[in-house]
Write a protein that holds these residues in place. Structure first.
Motif, PDB file in Angstrom:
ATOM      1  N   ARG A   5      48.280  39.000  40.696  1.00 44.94           N
ATOM      2  CA  ARG A   5      47.087  39.357  41.083  1.00 44.94           C
ATOM      3  C   ARG A   5      46.896  41.312  41.015  1.00 44.94           C
ATOM      4  NH1 ARG A   5      47.290  34.911  42.488  1.00 44.94           N
ATOM      5  NH2 ARG A   5      45.603  33.079  42.214  1.00 44.94           N
ATOM      6  N   ILE A   6      47.858  41.948  41.765  1.00 43.89           N
ATOM      7  CA  ILE A   6      48.074  43.217  42.086  1.00 43.89           C
ATOM      8  C   ILE A   6      48.253  43.613  39.744  1.00 43.89           C
ATOM      9  CG2 ILE A   6      49.612  45.766  42.092  1.00 43.89           C
ATOM     10  CD1 ILE A   6      50.688  43.187  45.212  1.00 43.89           C
ATOM     11  N   GLY A   7      48.776  42.863  39.523  1.00 47.71           N
ATOM     12  CA  GLY A   7      49.336  43.088  37.728  1.00 47.71           C
ATOM     13  C   GLY A   7      47.620  43.120  37.172  1.00 47.71           C
ATOM     14  N   GLN A   8      46.834  42.150  38.057  1.00 42.25           N
ATOM     15  CA  GLN A   8      45.665  42.077  37.266  1.00 42.25           C
ATOM     16  C   GLN A   8      44.789  43.292  37.632  1.00 42.25           C
ATOM     17  OE1 GLN A   8      44.335  38.483  38.047  1.00 42.25           O
ATOM     18  NE2 GLN A   8      45.756  37.607  36.970  1.00 42.25           N
ATOM     19  N   LEU A   9      45.218  43.879  38.728  1.00 41.84           N
ATOM     20  CA  LEU A   9      44.037  44.950  39.232  1.00 41.84           C
ATOM     21  C   LEU A   9      43.886  46.008  38.846  1.00 41.84           C
ATOM     22  CD1 LEU A   9      42.921  43.773  43.251  1.00 41.84           C
ATOM     23  CD2 LEU A   9      41.821  43.755  41.395  1.00 41.84           C
ATOM     24  N   LEU A  10      45.623  46.351  38.289  1.00 42.67           N
ATOM     25  CA  LEU A  10      46.049  47.901  38.617  1.00 42.67           C
ATOM     26  C   LEU A  10      45.914  47.785  36.347  1.00 42.67           C
ATOM     27  CD1 LEU A  10      50.256  48.084  39.904  1.00 42.67           C
ATOM     28  CD2 LEU A  10      47.662  49.385  40.086  1.00 42.67           C
ATOM     29  N   ASP A  11      45.896  46.785  35.716  1.00 40.66           N
ATOM     30  CA  ASP A  11      45.781  46.460  34.392  1.00 40.66           C
ATOM     31  C   ASP A  11      44.045  47.101  34.703  1.00 40.66           C
ATOM     32  OD1 ASP A  11      48.139  46.387  34.067  1.00 40.66           O
ATOM     33  OD2 ASP A  11      47.769  43.840  33.284  1.00 40.66           O
ATOM     34  N   LEU A  12      43.357  46.134  35.308  1.00 43.09           N
ATOM     35  CA  LEU A  12      42.034  47.093  35.424  1.00 43.09           C
ATOM     36  C   LEU A  12      41.726  48.821  35.715  1.00 43.09           C
ATOM     37  CD1 LEU A  12      40.482  43.650  36.418  1.00 43.09           C
ATOM     38  CD2 LEU A  12      40.293  44.673  34.156  1.00 43.09           C
ATOM     39  N   GLY A  13      42.964  48.977  36.034  1.00 45.76           N
ATOM     40  CA  GLY A  13      42.458  50.642  37.004  1.00 45.76           C
ATOM     41  C   GLY A  13      42.306  50.410  38.360  1.00 45.76           C
ATOM     42  N   LEU A  14      42.468  49.800  38.920  1.00 45.82           N
ATOM     43  CA  LEU A  14      42.250  49.963  40.129  1.00 45.82           C
ATOM     44  C   LEU A  14      43.463  50.664  41.401  1.00 45.82           C
ATOM     45  CD1 LEU A  14      39.458  49.633  42.830  1.00 45.82           C
ATOM     46  CD2 LEU A  14      41.284  47.311  43.059  1.00 45.82           C
ATOM     47  N   HIS A  15      43.117  51.390  42.216  1.00 48.38           N
ATOM     48  CA  HIS A  15      44.234  51.958  42.382  1.00 48.38           C
ATOM     49  C   HIS A  15      45.063  51.711  43.931  1.00 48.38           C
ATOM     50  CE1 HIS A  15      44.563  54.279  38.828  1.00 48.38           C
ATOM     51  NE2 HIS A  15      44.018  54.441  38.970  1.00 48.38           N
ATOM     52  N   ASP A  16      43.405  51.578  44.836  1.00 44.80           N
ATOM     53  CA  ASP A  16      43.391  51.178  46.138  1.00 44.80           C
ATOM     54  C   ASP A  16      43.539  50.387  46.221  1.00 44.80           C
ATOM     55  OD1 ASP A  16      43.985  53.981  46.836  1.00 44.80           O
ATOM     56  OD2 ASP A  16      42.186  54.372  47.115  1.00 44.80           O
ATOM     57  N   ILE A  17      44.516  49.126  46.426  1.00 50.01           N
ATOM     58  CA  ILE A  17      44.874  47.681  47.010  1.00 50.01           C
ATOM     59  C   ILE A  17      45.543  47.369  48.338  1.00 50.01           C
ATOM     60  CG2 ILE A  17      45.894  45.586  46.325  1.00 50.01           C
ATOM     61  CD1 ILE A  17      45.938  46.548  43.404  1.00 50.01           C
ATOM     62  N   ILE A  18      45.040  46.693  48.642  1.00 55.91           N
ATOM     63  CA  ILE A  18      45.482  46.589  50.640  1.00 55.91           C
ATOM     64  C   ILE A  18      45.402  44.690  50.197  1.00 55.91           C
ATOM     65  CG2 ILE A  18      44.799  46.241  53.106  1.00 55.91           C
ATOM     66  CD1 ILE A  18      43.071  48.610  52.724  1.00 55.91           C
ATOM     67  N   LEU A  19      46.608  44.158  51.343  1.00 56.28           N
ATOM     68  CA  LEU A  19      46.689  42.813  50.959  1.00 56.28           C
ATOM     69  C   LEU A  19      46.818  42.709  52.455  1.00 56.28           C
ATOM     70  CD1 LEU A  19      50.210  43.137  49.161  1.00 56.28           C
ATOM     71  CD2 LEU A  19      48.437  43.324  48.174  1.00 56.28           C
ATOM     72  N   ASP A  20      46.061  41.388  52.506  1.00 54.14           N
ATOM     73  CA  ASP A  20      46.065  40.824  53.414  1.00 54.14           C
ATOM     74  C   ASP A  20      46.475  39.160  53.422  1.00 54.14           C
ATOM     75  OD1 ASP A  20      45.134  39.078  55.783  1.00 54.14           O
ATOM     76  OD2 ASP A  20      43.084  39.231  55.716  1.00 54.14           O
ATOM     77  N   PRO A  21      47.960  38.854  54.065  1.00 50.82           N
ATOM     78  CA  PRO A  21      49.028  37.484  54.160  1.00 50.82           C
ATOM     79  C   PRO A  21      47.567  36.100  54.442  1.00 50.82           C
ATOM     80  CG  PRO A  21      49.964  39.179  55.045  1.00 50.82           C
ATOM     81  CD  PRO A  21      48.674  39.756  54.907  1.00 50.82           C
ATOM     82  N   GLY A  22      46.806  36.390  55.206  1.00 51.57           N
ATOM     83  CA  GLY A  22      45.574  35.501  55.214  1.00 51.57           C
ATOM     84  C   GLY A  22      46.224  35.030  56.357  1.00 51.57           C
ATOM     85  N   PHE A  23      46.862  35.299  57.939  1.00 54.75           N
ATOM     86  CA  PHE A  23      47.058  33.991  58.789  1.00 54.75           C
ATOM     87  C   PHE A  23      45.359  32.918  58.841  1.00 54.75           C
ATOM     88  CE2 PHE A  23      49.650  37.582  58.964  1.00 54.75           C
ATOM     89  CZ  PHE A  23      50.927  37.050  58.789  1.00 54.75           C
TER      90      PHE A  23
END
Length: 300
Positions: free
Chosen positions: A179-197
């Protein structure tokens, strides 16, 4: 996947927020059915009291949600009702708390668009990681706001029936890489990851994932948000209620900070801010490669 550089800042409405030091995100629930009753806000006076508390106790971001995601018991809310609940709070935040960045907790692209375009929301926090609205990735990329990408399988009503993992850490890692790859390909740069506890994970899987948070941070090199506050993985082993789970929450926050968490999403801002302060005080001493050497004749 495009190469990923380590990220230590977020662009929030034209301003840079540094993550060199971990920060606190304070939960603001404008829902009648949040799992933690003490976090439910009803009416403008209660909302203003909550926002004053966030500012006073040191929250860097307010996370505003209008759709409860509590496991197994969340009521379905229409997009129209979700926006109806959000608008008064967004208006108050924009008018009276203009320096407090606002994250909107929604998995719907139309709600995200409304919050950003009409009220200047700074972040979109999507519990579904784009899985419940195929337009979400394109929307946040067009809006160019930081996006919190969370791991979950299913939806809030079904997620606890999707806990079959061979290796929960590896599967969460694979999920994020794609999903990071998909977002970067769309030009989004600020991505925060939440493991979803607590989302599509058993108590044991939550603790396994917590123990390996540093694997996510080292490989993915994106800011990591953890939402542990008063969750089942705390109060069930302790045999208590969410209302009694603050001590356990603070302990797990310390473990998460030690494993690279940069944002603590919490109900209780002051204890989390204090945990960060003490962690930062201790951090220079935690990984020193120093060993005490004793003479063979020296008594211990």
């Amino acid at each position: 996947m495009p190469s990923i550089a380590a990220q230590t800042t977020l662009r929030l409405s034209g301003k840079l927020l540094t993550l060199e030091r971990p920060i606190v995100m304070g939960i603001v629930n404008v829902t009648p059915d949040s799992f933690f009753a003490g976090s439910r806000i009803d009416g403008e006076r209660a909302l203003r009291t909550r926002l004053d508390e966030l500012v006073r106790e040191g929250a860097a971001i307010a996370d505003l949600g209008a759709y409860s995601s509590r496991p197994g018991g969340a009521d379905e809310v229409s997009p129209e009702e979700e926006m109806k609940r959000l608008r008064p709070a967004l208006q108050l935040l924009r008018d009276e708390y203009p320096t407090l960045p606002v994250s909107v907790d929604t998995f719907r692209s139309e709600v995200a668009q409304m919050a950003v375009e009409e009220y200047g929301a700074s972040i979109i926090n999507d519990i579904s990681g784009g899985g419940l609205d195929p337009e979400m990735y394109r929307t946040v990329s067009r809006l160019q706001v930081p996006y919190i990408l969370m791991h979950m399988k299913g939806n809030p009503q079904t997620m606890q029936s999707h806990t079959d993992y061979t290796d929960v850490t590896l599967e969460v890692l694979d999920y994020f890489i794609k999903r990071i790859g998909q977002l970067l390909d769309l030009g989004l740069h600020d991505i925060i990851l939440d493991p979803g506890f607590g989302f599509s994970k058993t108590t044991e899987q939550n603790y396994e994932l917590l123990a390996h948070l540093d694997t996510l941070t080292k490989i993915l090199r994106q800011p990591l948000l953890v939402g542990l506050s008063r969750k089942t993985m705390i109060y069930r082993p302790l045999g208590c209620t969410p209302e009694e789970a603050l001590g356990g929450t603070t302990f797990l926050h310390a473990l998460a900070l030690e494993r690279g968490a940069k944002i603590l999403r919490v109900h209780d801002v002051r204890p989390a801010a204090e945990a960060i302060t003490l962690y930062e005080q201790a951090r220079p001493y935690l990984h020193r490669e120093e060993h005490l050497h004793y003479s063979a004749t020296r008594p211990l």
